[in-house]
Design a protein around this motif. Sequence first.
Motif, short mmCIF file in Angstrom:
data_model
loop_
_atom_site.label_atom_id
_atom_site.label_comp_id
_atom_site.label_asym_id
_atom_site.label_seq_id
_atom_site.Cartn_x
_atom_site.Cartn_y
_atom_site.Cartn_z
N PHE A 161 0.83 -1.21 0.00
CA PHE A 161 0.00 0.00 0.00
C PHE A 161 0.87 1.26 0.00
N ALA A 162 2.11 1.13 -0.45
CA ALA A 162 3.07 2.23 -0.40
C ALA A 162 3.05 3.06 -1.67
N TYR A 163 3.68 4.26 -1.60
CA TYR A 163 3.84 5.13 -2.77
C TYR A 163 2.54 5.20 -3.57
N PHE A 164 2.63 4.82 -4.86
CA PHE A 164 1.45 4.57 -5.68
C PHE A 164 1.60 3.16 -6.25
N PRO A 165 0.51 2.54 -6.68
CA PRO A 165 0.62 1.16 -7.17
C PRO A 165 1.42 1.07 -8.46
N SER A 166 1.95 -0.12 -8.68
CA SER A 166 2.55 -0.47 -9.96
C SER A 166 1.80 -1.72 -10.42
N SER A 167 0.54 -1.50 -10.76
CA SER A 167 -0.38 -2.62 -10.97
C SER A 167 -0.03 -3.40 -12.23
N GLY A 168 -0.01 -4.69 -12.09
CA GLY A 168 0.25 -5.56 -13.23
C GLY A 168 -0.99 -6.31 -13.66
N SER A 169 -0.86 -7.05 -14.73
CA SER A 169 -1.97 -7.88 -15.22
C SER A 169 -1.39 -8.93 -16.16
N ILE A 170 -2.17 -9.96 -16.39
CA ILE A 170 -1.74 -10.99 -17.34
C ILE A 170 -1.55 -10.36 -18.72
N ALA A 171 -2.51 -9.52 -19.13
CA ALA A 171 -2.42 -8.91 -20.45
C ALA A 171 -1.20 -8.00 -20.56
N GLY A 172 -0.95 -7.21 -19.53
CA GLY A 172 0.21 -6.33 -19.55
C GLY A 172 1.51 -7.11 -19.62
N PHE A 173 1.57 -8.20 -18.85
CA PHE A 173 2.77 -9.04 -18.84
C PHE A 173 2.99 -9.69 -20.20
N LEU A 174 1.93 -10.25 -20.76
CA LEU A 174 2.07 -10.94 -22.04
C LEU A 174 2.36 -9.95 -23.17
N GLY A 175 1.79 -8.76 -23.08
CA GLY A 175 2.12 -7.74 -24.07
C GLY A 175 3.59 -7.35 -24.01
N GLU A 176 4.12 -7.28 -22.78
CA GLU A 176 5.55 -7.00 -22.61
C GLU A 176 6.38 -8.14 -23.19
N MET A 177 5.93 -9.36 -23.02
CA MET A 177 6.63 -10.51 -23.59
C MET A 177 6.67 -10.42 -25.11
#
Length: 552
Positions: free
Chosen positions: A101-117
């Motif tokens: 719950f620190a700073y601001f989130p660095s929210s991830g997702s399956i779609a974001g991860f796979l797009g990065e891949m």
Amino acid sequence: MGSLGELEYPVNDSLSNMASNTNPLDPEEFRRQGHMVIDFIADYYKNIEKHPVLSQVEPGYLKKRLPTSAPYYPESIETILSDVQEHIVPGITHWQSPNYFAYFPSSGSIAGFLGEMLATGFNVVGFNWMSSPAATELESIVMDWLGQMLRLPKSFLFSGNGGGVLQGTTCEAILCTLVAARDRTLKKIGNDKIGKLVVYCSDQTHCAFKKAAQIAGIHPNNFRVIPTTLSSSFSMSPEALRKTIMADVDAGFVPIYLLATVGTTSTTAVDPLGPLCDVAKDYGMWVHVDAAYAGSICICPEFRHFIDGMEGASSFSFNAHKWFFTTLDCCCLWVKDPAALTKSLSTDPEYLKNKASESKQVVDYKDWQLALSRRFRSLKLWLVLRSYGVERLRGFLRSHVKMAKQFQAFVLADHRFEVVVPRNFATVCFRISPSALLATRNANKGPHHAVLSEIINISNDNNIGTTTRTISTPPPPPLKMVSVNELNQKLMDSINGSGRAYLTHSVVDGIFLLRFAVGASLTEESHVVQAWNVVKEHADTILSGYTSQSHC
């Protein structure tokens, strides 16, 4: 170098295969190792709550664990993943933890991860249209899609003669737009007048702006900071801005740039965009709106009003890698006048000349940013938008706001705590209140010593029995006197040291406050309840040992 720890993987020494295969991008070996890495990360997410959220290692820990030089011969992926688990994971602060719950989130997702891949797999260097047409065109399309979701004025979209670009971070977005504003003004008044240029922000503006101003050559004495107050929820005052600008103009300075914020880092304060843009317009200033954190929530109609007045701004940015389920890095920047950027940032060496660029029918994004090379960032944002759609993305964001409201309700229901500033989005700013310390002090008042009755056993040759002996105890040592700020610092350090949750702080108007930012993708209501219990437990322990010295 060590055991696999929690995650178990079959040991298959492939060194002989690796030695015979000289191609570092062999498709079948990539497939084998890739499956192992995906399994490793999936297990990491599955077991992430077993790790302390804030890394508990000491500075220099890793140097003691790793060899002093690189290996001469290849090592297997099995050995490497084992070392990642044993040596790297303990040194990670787990930003994807549901208890983060620190700073601001660095929210991830399956779609974001796979797009990065996918983007990493293609590994294109899309500096201009010709170097990868799909990278350029998808970015332009996605930026218009997202601009429409935010209901940005059409003048910020490619369809309205503006346009959007994906930068790495807000720091880059601010610097690029500041350089454009600087050059636009210097073209009118002459480069020798750069010492007269003045920029403006509030005392809640992100520190990235000051760094950008230094890089852009703005004199440090020409960096104007407009004070804010708790009574105005730390929002910038248009009246104070105008007064400051008028004084500068009277003194012969040239105002060029205003940075307004929607969702400041300390308290998520919101500057009044419409009135601020009206002031800036009177002096021909560039207005950039930094919505790095809060911009994403504005796709929800009930939050769109926070960016009302955008039509008067020159540029707008938010970080999709903060609270929009797209992996770092991905800052979305829109500008009304793309030519202002390209005039300042374009390069045209012979080795990059091509017919497509010369036709002026394509976008060359190298001229919209600081660097030449650029990543295929739009691919992961495209996957996020397509995989979840507008409706589901709104649902994710609303669920985080709902959980923040729940935490705020817990704070308000406990008389020892207070919410310092109104909650605008999914971040709650709170602290132990001065009144709680006063109550603790009064509860601990008492005599300097106590008289106790002690039941003791008496044993001698003549009788065995009991009697009562009155004894006087010495006065207890004085309780440590602390300020409310020191107490809240102690509370935060204690919570973070437990590893059960991670919160960060800020100091505004002399008040040390704790920030509880909901937004990690794995966070559920049960984690918010658990976090509040952690806060209460540590507050109980700390309050029992302190009295108040001041009422900050």
